[in-house]
Design a protein around this motif. Structure first.
Motif, PDB file in Angstrom:
ATOM      1  N   PRO A 145      48.099  36.902  48.120  1.00 19.69           N
ATOM      2  CA  PRO A 145      47.881  37.320  49.421  1.00 19.69           C
ATOM      3  C   PRO A 145      46.309  37.978  49.701  1.00 19.69           C
ATOM      4  O   PRO A 145      46.137  38.571  48.668  1.00 19.69           O
ATOM      5  N   ASP A 146      45.917  37.550  50.715  1.00 15.97           N
ATOM      6  CA  ASP A 146      44.741  38.200  50.932  1.00 15.97           C
ATOM      7  C   ASP A 146      44.577  39.771  51.351  1.00 15.97           C
ATOM      8  O   ASP A 146      44.282  39.833  52.614  1.00 15.97           O
ATOM      9  N   ASN A 147      44.809  40.490  50.634  1.00 13.94           N
ATOM     10  CA  ASN A 147      45.080  41.972  50.837  1.00 13.94           C
ATOM     11  C   ASN A 147      44.757  42.725  49.375  1.00 13.94           C
ATOM     12  O   ASN A 147      44.717  41.961  48.521  1.00 13.94           O
ATOM     13  N   ILE A 152      44.306  42.930  43.698  1.00 14.00           N
ATOM     14  CA  ILE A 152      44.538  43.412  42.228  1.00 14.00           C
ATOM     15  C   ILE A 152      45.335  42.557  41.462  1.00 14.00           C
ATOM     16  O   ILE A 152      44.838  42.318  40.209  1.00 14.00           O
ATOM     17  N   ARG A 153      46.319  41.981  41.892  1.00 17.82           N
ATOM     18  CA  ARG A 153      46.982  41.116  41.029  1.00 17.82           C
ATOM     19  C   ARG A 153      46.376  39.812  40.828  1.00 17.82           C
ATOM     20  O   ARG A 153      46.239  39.635  39.423  1.00 17.82           O
ATOM     21  N   VAL A 158      42.726  37.296  35.842  1.00 19.18           N
ATOM     22  CA  VAL A 158      41.672  37.074  35.325  1.00 19.18           C
ATOM     23  C   VAL A 158      41.180  38.028  34.076  1.00 19.18           C
ATOM     24  O   VAL A 158      40.848  37.438  33.123  1.00 19.18           O
ATOM     25  N   MET A 159      41.545  39.267  34.146  1.00 15.11           N
ATOM     26  CA  MET A 159      41.431  40.315  33.236  1.00 15.11           C
ATOM     27  C   MET A 159      42.186  39.793  32.078  1.00 15.11           C
ATOM     28  O   MET A 159      41.778  39.909  30.927  1.00 15.11           O
ATOM     29  N   GLY A 160      43.324  39.448  32.172  1.00 17.00           N
ATOM     30  CA  GLY A 160      44.024  39.060  30.985  1.00 17.00           C
ATOM     31  C   GLY A 160      43.689  37.859  30.415  1.00 17.00           C
ATOM     32  O   GLY A 160      43.837  37.772  29.011  1.00 17.00           O
ATOM     33  N   ILE A 171      43.902  50.466  38.477  1.00 20.73           N
ATOM     34  CA  ILE A 171      43.174  50.098  39.432  1.00 20.73           C
ATOM     35  C   ILE A 171      43.231  50.610  40.982  1.00 20.73           C
ATOM     36  O   ILE A 171      42.342  50.895  41.472  1.00 20.73           O
ATOM     37  N   HIS A 172      44.551  50.459  41.260  1.00 19.24           N
ATOM     38  CA  HIS A 172      44.756  50.748  42.567  1.00 19.24           C
ATOM     39  C   HIS A 172      44.571  52.461  43.002  1.00 19.24           C
ATOM     40  O   HIS A 172      43.941  52.805  43.762  1.00 19.24           O
TER      41      HIS A 172
END
Length: 250
Positions: A145-147, A152-153, A158-160, A171-172
């Motif tokens: 979702p674009d929020n 974050i997800r 990508v980080m994984g 992060i949050h």
């Protein structure tokens, strides 16, 4: 005319001299005497008639390299002395790497030195497995979702792939302190702003830091939520071990 009562000694004819008697019990068999020059030459052995077969050329097996976090095709090509450099390495592994040679994920296996060849034949079970794979529905790409939750997800995924540590909570927590979740937040008053490099985005990253820790595959824009999070977490991992260890200005 010869005298009576006298018997001439019969002469042996040339033909008779060429035979000798052989046998027992008074029976004789005339056998021709063969000289050495009359014997047939021995036929060469079949083994001697064959020429030694040349040994088949042996093609060295290709090596395999498993990509580790932080590696690039250029680095791998240098380490393995690939003739032709990263371009040759990419050419040999294009199918595995994909369209962008700068995007190689940790765990990807690369063939070094030669293209990997497909086996000439597959077993019945392998063919059945591939048939099942073709008939199975293709896995859908993950959508977010674009929020703030979706950003974050997606950043965590990508980080994984790039081996960058960090958790959703870490992060949050830092986003809420730095920008309150506003991806277009900018700091125009601190020393960075005075020096011409204001902090931007969700995790308030200055331009030099963003450029140094930008992760290929994300947008090259500090205001992009996912790119901002991933670059900031990459920087935090380098300096603090993880974004989870950041609890204040960094």
């Amino acid at each position: 005319m010869p005298a009576k009562g006298k018997h001439r000694r019969p002469k042996n004819s040339p033909l008779t001299r060429r035979f000798v008697a052989a046998g027992t019990g008074g029976a004789a068999l005339a056998l021709p005497m063969l000289g050495a020059t009359g014997a047939e030459a021995a036929t060469p052995s079949a083994a001697h008639a064959l020429t030694a077969a040349a040994p088949a050329a042996v093609t060295p097996a290709a090596a395999t390299h498993t990509v580790a976090a932080g590696e690039s095709l250029s680095k791998i090509a240098r380490e393995h002395g690939v003739s032709g450099g990263w371009k040759k390495l990419y050419e040999d592994n294009r199918k595995a790497v994909g369209a962008d040679p700068s995007l190689i994920r940790p765990g990807l296996k690369l063939t070094i030195g030669a293209k990997a060849k497909a086996p000439a034949a597959r077993s019945a079970s392998e063919r059945a497995d591939r048939s099942a794979e073709r008939s199975a529905p293709a896995a859908k790409a993950a959508t977010y979702p674009d929020n703030l939750d979706g950003w974050i997800r997606e950043a965590l995924d990508v980080m994984g792939r790039h081996g960058i540590p960090g958790s959703y909570e870490g992060i949050h927590r830092n986003i809420m302190r730095e920008s309150s979740g506003n991806p277009f937040a900018i700091n125009n008053w601190d020393i960075n702003a005075v020096n011409g490099t204001p902090s931007k985005g969700l995790l308030q990253v200055i331009a030099p830091t963003f450029e140094a820790y930008h992760v290929p595959g994300t947008a090259n824009d500090a205001y992009d939520p996912v790119a901002n999070i991933v670059a900031a977490c990459n920087y935090a991992a380098d300096r603090y071990g993880s974004i989870d260890n950041v609890n204040g200005p960094y």
